[in-house]
Design a protein around this motif. Structure first.
Motif, PDB file in Angstrom:
ATOM      1  N   ASP A  81       0.836  -1.272   0.034  1.00 36.83           N
ATOM      2  CA  ASP A  81      -0.040   0.041   0.016  1.00 36.83           C
ATOM      3  C   ASP A  81       0.881   1.182  -0.026  1.00 36.83           C
ATOM      4  O   ASP A  81       0.437   2.432  -0.514  1.00 36.83           O
ATOM      5  CB  ASP A  81      -0.878   0.185   1.133  1.00 36.83           C
ATOM      6  CG  ASP A  81      -2.099  -0.898   1.063  1.00 36.83           C
ATOM      7  OD1 ASP A  81      -2.227  -1.349  -0.103  1.00 36.83           O
ATOM      8  OD2 ASP A  81      -2.889  -1.080   2.240  1.00 36.83           O
ATOM      9  N   GLY A 124      -2.091  -3.366  -9.250  1.00 36.80           N
ATOM     10  CA  GLY A 124      -2.746  -3.792  -8.466  1.00 36.80           C
ATOM     11  C   GLY A 124      -3.344  -5.276  -8.601  1.00 36.80           C
ATOM     12  O   GLY A 124      -4.490  -5.500  -8.176  1.00 36.80           O
ATOM     13  N   ASP A 125      -2.802  -5.842  -9.459  1.00 47.13           N
ATOM     14  CA  ASP A 125      -3.151  -7.559  -9.834  1.00 47.13           C
ATOM     15  C   ASP A 125      -2.827  -8.372  -8.589  1.00 47.13           C
ATOM     16  O   ASP A 125      -1.590  -8.526  -8.456  1.00 47.13           O
ATOM     17  CB  ASP A 125      -2.549  -7.761 -11.170  1.00 47.13           C
ATOM     18  CG  ASP A 125      -2.915  -9.083 -11.605  1.00 47.13           C
ATOM     19  OD1 ASP A 125      -3.287  -9.827 -10.721  1.00 47.13           O
ATOM     20  OD2 ASP A 125      -2.641  -9.630 -12.852  1.00 47.13           O
ATOM     21  N   ARG A 126      -3.534  -8.552  -7.709  1.00 47.72           N
ATOM     22  CA  ARG A 126      -3.305  -9.629  -6.581  1.00 47.72           C
ATOM     23  C   ARG A 126      -2.540 -10.758  -6.909  1.00 47.72           C
ATOM     24  O   ARG A 126      -1.716 -11.461  -6.092  1.00 47.72           O
ATOM     25  CB  ARG A 126      -4.569  -9.578  -5.590  1.00 47.72           C
ATOM     26  CG  ARG A 126      -5.017  -8.230  -4.792  1.00 47.72           C
ATOM     27  CD  ARG A 126      -6.090  -8.482  -3.987  1.00 47.72           C
ATOM     28  NE  ARG A 126      -6.363  -7.162  -3.044  1.00 47.72           N
ATOM     29  CZ  ARG A 126      -5.745  -6.903  -1.930  1.00 47.72           C
ATOM     30  NH1 ARG A 126      -4.828  -7.685  -1.631  1.00 47.72           N
ATOM     31  NH2 ARG A 126      -6.217  -5.705  -1.584  1.00 47.72           N
TER      32      ARG A 126
END
Length: 338
Positions: free
Chosen positions: A87, A111-113
């Motif tokens: 973050d 933001g691709d987990r």
């Protein structure tokens, strides 16, 4: 907490959760079912604190150590400190735009987990080093405080400080009410945990032992002294590092120790090797409905985070360590459960 990557570097605001005192007449371990695990705790505390007991432990020697991740609060699907590091990447890239096209920061910014979860350890280390070091200790503390106030867990949509296990919060208080000093001994960053330990667990920062990096003393432009966090590991407080950290930071062998994974094995072994009555307990995550289920002990799903192997389970049973079943021993898990 048991992970090499997460343990390699450490880490005026009111938090959303603070420890509660027991109301008069309230059962001290009310979130625990009346099972063998609860009985073992009550019997241990009684035998070590009643002066007429042959197992009596003098107050100055009453030390109890607790792992944090997976023992005191949620560690799935990712350690909270690692979530914090990810973050922090947008702010880092804003300050250093050249990182936007550099891996692993490029992947994190998307933001691709799924892709983030597959980052190899060397790339994860770059994120940890960039977000946990290079600033003053005061700046780091402010950044963590702000994150704790604003971040929300994706499953429960609550602050991470509300995802503490109510039975363990009660247990901490129960030990303290009986003259024990409670310490957190975690593979996570010592500086990170110290930011919130007092408000969340009623454990002061000087009673937090964690993975810790070096600092450099200097002066700002006005001549005021400050410390800068350096990317230099001084103690990896995981596995064998836990008893080493206990000796270094506490100076007494615990009489009780609590963990949940292979990373806590040596701490429990070290505790039980002492003379007199000793208590060693492991939390088994076997409740997929109220929390998570992972092991792979007892046929539970395997996990790289908080791994609890069948070998560890067998060792616990052979050595008299108590395995706490979340499903069977706890009648509720979080304070917000009714």
């Amino acid at each position: 907490m048991a992970t090499t990557a997460a343990a390699l570097l450490p880490g005026g605001v009111e938090f959303a959760f603070a420890p509660r005192a027991y109301a008069q007449g309230q059962e001290p371990l009310s979130s625990w079912n009346n099972s063998a695990a609860k009985k073992a705790i009550v019997d241990f505390v009684h035998s070590t604190t009643v002066s007429s007991s042959p197992r009596f432990v003098p107050p100055e020697q009453r030390i109890a150590t607790f792992d944090q991740d997976g023992t005191l609060w949620v560690e799935q699907p990712m350690y909270s400190q690692v979530v914090y590091c990810f973050d922090r990447v947008p702010a880092l890239v804003k300050a250093k735009p050249e990182l936007a096209n550099v891996e692993p920061f490029k992947t994190v910014m998307k933001g691709d987990r799924a892709a983030i979860a597959k980052l190899p350890t060397p790339q994860l280390m770059k994120v940890l080093a960039a977000t946990l070091t290079g600033m003053s200790v005061d700046e780091f503390e402010d950044q963590v405080k702000h994150w704790l106030e604003t971040a929300r867990d994706p499953r429960w949509k609550k602050p991470y400080t509300q995802l503490t296990y109510e039975p363990m919060i009660e247990l901490l208080q129960y030990f303290r009410n009986n003259g024990y000093r409670t310490y957190i001994v975690t593979g996570g960053g010592q500086d990170f945990v110290r930011v919130y330990s007092e408000r969340v667990y009623d454990i002061p920062p000087e009673q937090v032992v964690g993975s810790v990096g070096g600092t450099t003393f200097g002066y700002d432009s006005k001549g005021r002294p400050f410390l800068t966090k350096d990317p230099k590991l001084l103690l990896n407080d995981d596995k064998a590092g836990k008893p080493e950290g206990i000796h270094l930071m506490i100076g007494r062998r615990p009489f009780a120790a609590f963990g949940n994974s292979v990373g806590d094995k040596q701490m429990l072994e070290y505790t039980k090797a002492g003379e007199g009555e000793r208590l060693a307990m492991l939390v088994l995550h076997d409740d997929s409905q109220r929390e998570y289920a992972y092991g792979p002990a007892r046929g539970l799903p395997d996990s790289r985070i908080g791994t609890f192997t069948q070998a560890l389970y067998d060792e616990a049973k052979s050595k008299g360590w108590i395995v706490i079943s979340m499903k069977n021993d706890w009648n509720r898990i979080f304070a917000f459960n009714t």
